[in-house]
Enzyme design. Sequence first.
Site, PDB file in Angstrom:
ATOM      1  N   HIS A  54       1.668  11.566  -6.641  1.00 58.94           N
ATOM      2  CA  HIS A  54       1.322  11.939  -8.014  1.00 58.94           C
ATOM      3  C   HIS A  54       2.525  12.632  -8.646  1.00 58.94           C
ATOM      4  O   HIS A  54       3.146  13.497  -8.022  1.00 58.94           O
ATOM      5  CB  HIS A  54       0.112  12.878  -7.996  1.00 58.94           C
ATOM      6  CG  HIS A  54      -0.297  13.301  -9.376  1.00 58.94           C
ATOM      7  ND1 HIS A  54      -1.053  12.494 -10.210  1.00 58.94           N
ATOM      8  CD2 HIS A  54      -0.036  14.425 -10.075  1.00 58.94           C
ATOM      9  CE1 HIS A  54      -1.230  13.114 -11.359  1.00 58.94           C
ATOM     10  NE2 HIS A  54      -0.627  14.285 -11.314  1.00 58.94           N
ATOM     11  N   GLU A 104     -12.142  13.821  -4.871  1.00 58.58           N
ATOM     12  CA  GLU A 104     -11.706  14.602  -6.040  1.00 58.58           C
ATOM     13  C   GLU A 104     -10.369  14.055  -6.542  1.00 58.58           C
ATOM     14  O   GLU A 104      -9.375  14.065  -5.803  1.00 58.58           O
ATOM     15  CB  GLU A 104     -11.547  16.080  -5.653  1.00 58.58           C
ATOM     16  CG  GLU A 104     -11.275  16.972  -6.843  1.00 58.58           C
ATOM     17  CD  GLU A 104     -10.831  18.374  -6.414  1.00 58.58           C
ATOM     18  OE1 GLU A 104     -10.257  19.074  -7.254  1.00 58.58           O
ATOM     19  OE2 GLU A 104     -11.055  18.737  -5.245  1.00 58.58           O
ATOM     20  N   LEU A 105     -10.341  13.585  -7.776  1.00 56.76           N
ATOM     21  CA  LEU A 105      -9.144  12.927  -8.322  1.00 56.76           C
ATOM     22  C   LEU A 105      -7.918  13.845  -8.256  1.00 56.76           C
ATOM     23  O   LEU A 105      -7.932  14.950  -8.805  1.00 56.76           O
ATOM     24  CB  LEU A 105      -9.403  12.501  -9.770  1.00 56.76           C
ATOM     25  CG  LEU A 105      -8.274  11.709 -10.432  1.00 56.76           C
ATOM     26  CD1 LEU A 105      -8.085  10.367  -9.753  1.00 56.76           C
ATOM     27  CD2 LEU A 105      -8.541  11.536 -11.920  1.00 56.76           C
ATOM     28  N   SER A 119       8.078   0.573  -7.792  1.00 63.29           N
ATOM     29  CA  SER A 119       9.355   1.080  -7.271  1.00 63.29           C
ATOM     30  C   SER A 119       9.147   1.902  -5.999  1.00 63.29           C
ATOM     31  O   SER A 119       9.989   1.881  -5.099  1.00 63.29           O
ATOM     32  CB  SER A 119      10.105   1.887  -8.335  1.00 63.29           C
ATOM     33  OG  SER A 119       9.440   3.083  -8.629  1.00 63.29           O
ATOM     34  N   ASN A 138      -1.596   9.230  -1.458  1.00 61.11           N
ATOM     35  CA  ASN A 138      -1.231   8.934  -2.848  1.00 61.11           C
ATOM     36  C   ASN A 138       0.011   9.751  -3.201  1.00 61.11           C
ATOM     37  O   ASN A 138       0.287  10.776  -2.584  1.00 61.11           O
ATOM     38  CB  ASN A 138      -2.385   9.320  -3.794  1.00 61.11           C
ATOM     39  CG  ASN A 138      -2.084   8.974  -5.237  1.00 61.11           C
ATOM     40  OD1 ASN A 138      -1.547   7.903  -5.538  1.00 61.11           O
ATOM     41  ND2 ASN A 138      -2.410   9.878  -6.154  1.00 61.11           N
ATOM     42  N   THR A 183      -8.992  12.139  -1.485  1.00 64.19           N
ATOM     43  CA  THR A 183     -10.394  12.503  -1.274  1.00 64.19           C
ATOM     44  C   THR A 183     -11.129  12.118  -2.563  1.00 64.19           C
ATOM     45  O   THR A 183     -10.490  11.719  -3.546  1.00 64.19           O
ATOM     46  CB  THR A 183     -10.546  14.025  -1.037  1.00 64.19           C
ATOM     47  OG1 THR A 183     -10.106  14.705  -2.223  1.00 64.19           O
ATOM     48  CG2 THR A 183      -9.742  14.495   0.166  1.00 64.19           C
ATOM     49  N   ARG A 207      -6.334   2.703 -10.604  1.00 67.05           N
ATOM     50  CA  ARG A 207      -7.804   2.712 -10.596  1.00 67.05           C
ATOM     51  C   ARG A 207      -8.305   3.824  -9.690  1.00 67.05           C
ATOM     52  O   ARG A 207      -7.617   4.202  -8.727  1.00 67.05           O
ATOM     53  CB  ARG A 207      -8.346   1.376 -10.095  1.00 67.05           C
ATOM     54  CG  ARG A 207      -7.849   0.186 -10.870  1.00 67.05           C
ATOM     55  CD  ARG A 207      -8.380   0.171 -12.277  1.00 67.05           C
ATOM     56  NE  ARG A 207      -7.807  -0.923 -13.041  1.00 67.05           N
ATOM     57  CZ  ARG A 207      -8.054  -1.145 -14.323  1.00 67.05           C
ATOM     58  NH1 ARG A 207      -8.830  -0.319 -15.002  1.00 67.05           N
ATOM     59  NH2 ARG A 207      -7.508  -2.160 -14.944  1.00 67.05           N
ATOM     60  N   LEU A 223     -10.734   4.972  -6.907  1.00 70.77           N
ATOM     61  CA  LEU A 223     -11.556   4.415  -5.838  1.00 70.77           C
ATOM     62  C   LEU A 223     -12.830   5.254  -5.687  1.00 70.77           C
ATOM     63  O   LEU A 223     -12.826   6.466  -5.926  1.00 70.77           O
ATOM     64  CB  LEU A 223     -10.761   4.388  -4.532  1.00 70.77           C
ATOM     65  CG  LEU A 223      -9.524   3.474  -4.570  1.00 70.77           C
ATOM     66  CD1 LEU A 223      -8.593   3.759  -3.390  1.00 70.77           C
ATOM     67  CD2 LEU A 223      -9.945   2.004  -4.583  1.00 70.77           C
ATOM     68  N   GLN A 278      10.814  10.322 -10.406  1.00 73.74           N
ATOM     69  CA  GLN A 278      10.662   9.089  -9.612  1.00 73.74           C
ATOM     70  C   GLN A 278      11.717   9.001  -8.519  1.00 73.74           C
ATOM     71  O   GLN A 278      11.433   8.539  -7.413  1.00 73.74           O
ATOM     72  CB  GLN A 278      10.737   7.869 -10.519  1.00 73.74           C
ATOM     73  CG  GLN A 278       9.378   7.579 -11.175  1.00 73.74           C
ATOM     74  CD  GLN A 278       8.973   6.129 -11.068  1.00 73.74           C
ATOM     75  OE1 GLN A 278       9.808   5.252 -11.055  1.00 73.74           O
ATOM     76  NE2 GLN A 278       7.677   5.885 -10.997  1.00 73.74           N
TER      77      GLN A 278
HETATM   78  C1  GRF Z   1       4.806   6.995  -9.909  1.00 73.86           C
HETATM   79  O1  GRF Z   1       5.434   7.864 -10.781  1.00 73.86           O
HETATM   80  C2  GRF Z   1       3.680   7.675  -9.194  1.00 73.86           C
HETATM   81  O2  GRF Z   1       3.863   9.050  -9.062  1.00 73.86           O
HETATM   82  C3  GRF Z   1       2.502   7.419 -10.080  1.00 73.86           C
HETATM   83  O3  GRF Z   1       2.724   6.157 -10.629  1.00 73.86           O
HETATM   84  C4  GRF Z   1       4.113   5.874 -10.651  1.00 73.86           C
HETATM   85  C5  GRF Z   1       4.297   4.559  -9.996  1.00 73.86           C
HETATM   86  O4  GRF Z   1       5.582   4.046 -10.153  1.00 73.86           O
HETATM   87  N1  GRF Z   1       1.281   7.539  -9.330  1.00 73.86           N
HETATM   88  P1  GRF Z   1       6.013   2.747  -9.377  1.00 73.86           P
HETATM   89  O5  GRF Z   1       5.007   1.644  -9.713  1.00 73.86           O
HETATM   90  O6  GRF Z   1       6.034   3.062  -7.908  1.00 73.86           O
HETATM   91  O7  GRF Z   1       7.379   2.392  -9.913  1.00 73.86           O
END
Ligand code: GRF
Length: 219
Positions: A114, A148-149, A18, A112, A146, A96, A98, A176
């Site tokens: 999160h 660090e996860l 999404s 990224n 980086t 995954r 990296l 989301q």
């Molecule tokens: C999101 O909530 C994002 O924060 C996390 O994984 C989810 C991915 O959702 N890393 P989508 O595949 O973009 O709908």
Amino acid sequence: MSARGALRLGILISGRGSNMAAIAQDCRSGRLGAEVALVLSEQPAAAGLETARGLGLATRAIPWPGAAQRCEFEQEAAAALDAAGIELIVLAGFMRILSAEFVTARAGRILNIHPSLLPKFPGLHTHRRVLEAGERSHGATVHYVTPELDGGPRVLQARIAVRSADSEESLSARVQATEHIIYPKAIGWCAEGRLQWREERPWLDGAPLLTPVLEEFDA
Ligand code: GRF
């Protein structure tokens, strides 16, 4: 980052996609000066690949070969990203980890998103953990990747209030919805050259970005 034209994005997904779709739509509408040049998944059956194809985007599936063979996956992914002329790698629900080598070689070129207010709640099941901890606020974070996860420099955060009636599902949906706003926005800053990676850290509008920009959402 790219004064020559639209910033070329390579979006890595594992599932629904999404965020990928939100970014692609903002590119298409012209709100975002970037172009989704490749959507790559380590899950050939990811629903997001179908969505991407429906949006007319170039897609590529590279099945995850197992952690022990991560290096092979990364070599193939790097070749595909390079062939597509990718300038910024966008992790969007890519499940995954990296390698440090892959990430370090692309410092400042991987973002990224999160689903928490990092540095709080790195890792999985953030909505459940937020509820269990009795947090009063929650949100999402766009950050540079980086080794660090979930620990790279944070760029932009969305904050929402946790409501007493909230469940994991309701929190996930509201977080989301904010992701679909802040991720394109941060990528837009890169495309406009406002957000840059220099001296091993992010700079926004010509100054080191020491704390992430925070947007409040009351959705
Ligand atoms: C999101 O909530 C994002 O924060 C996390 O994984 C989810 C991915 O959702 N890393 P989508 O595949 O973009 O709908």
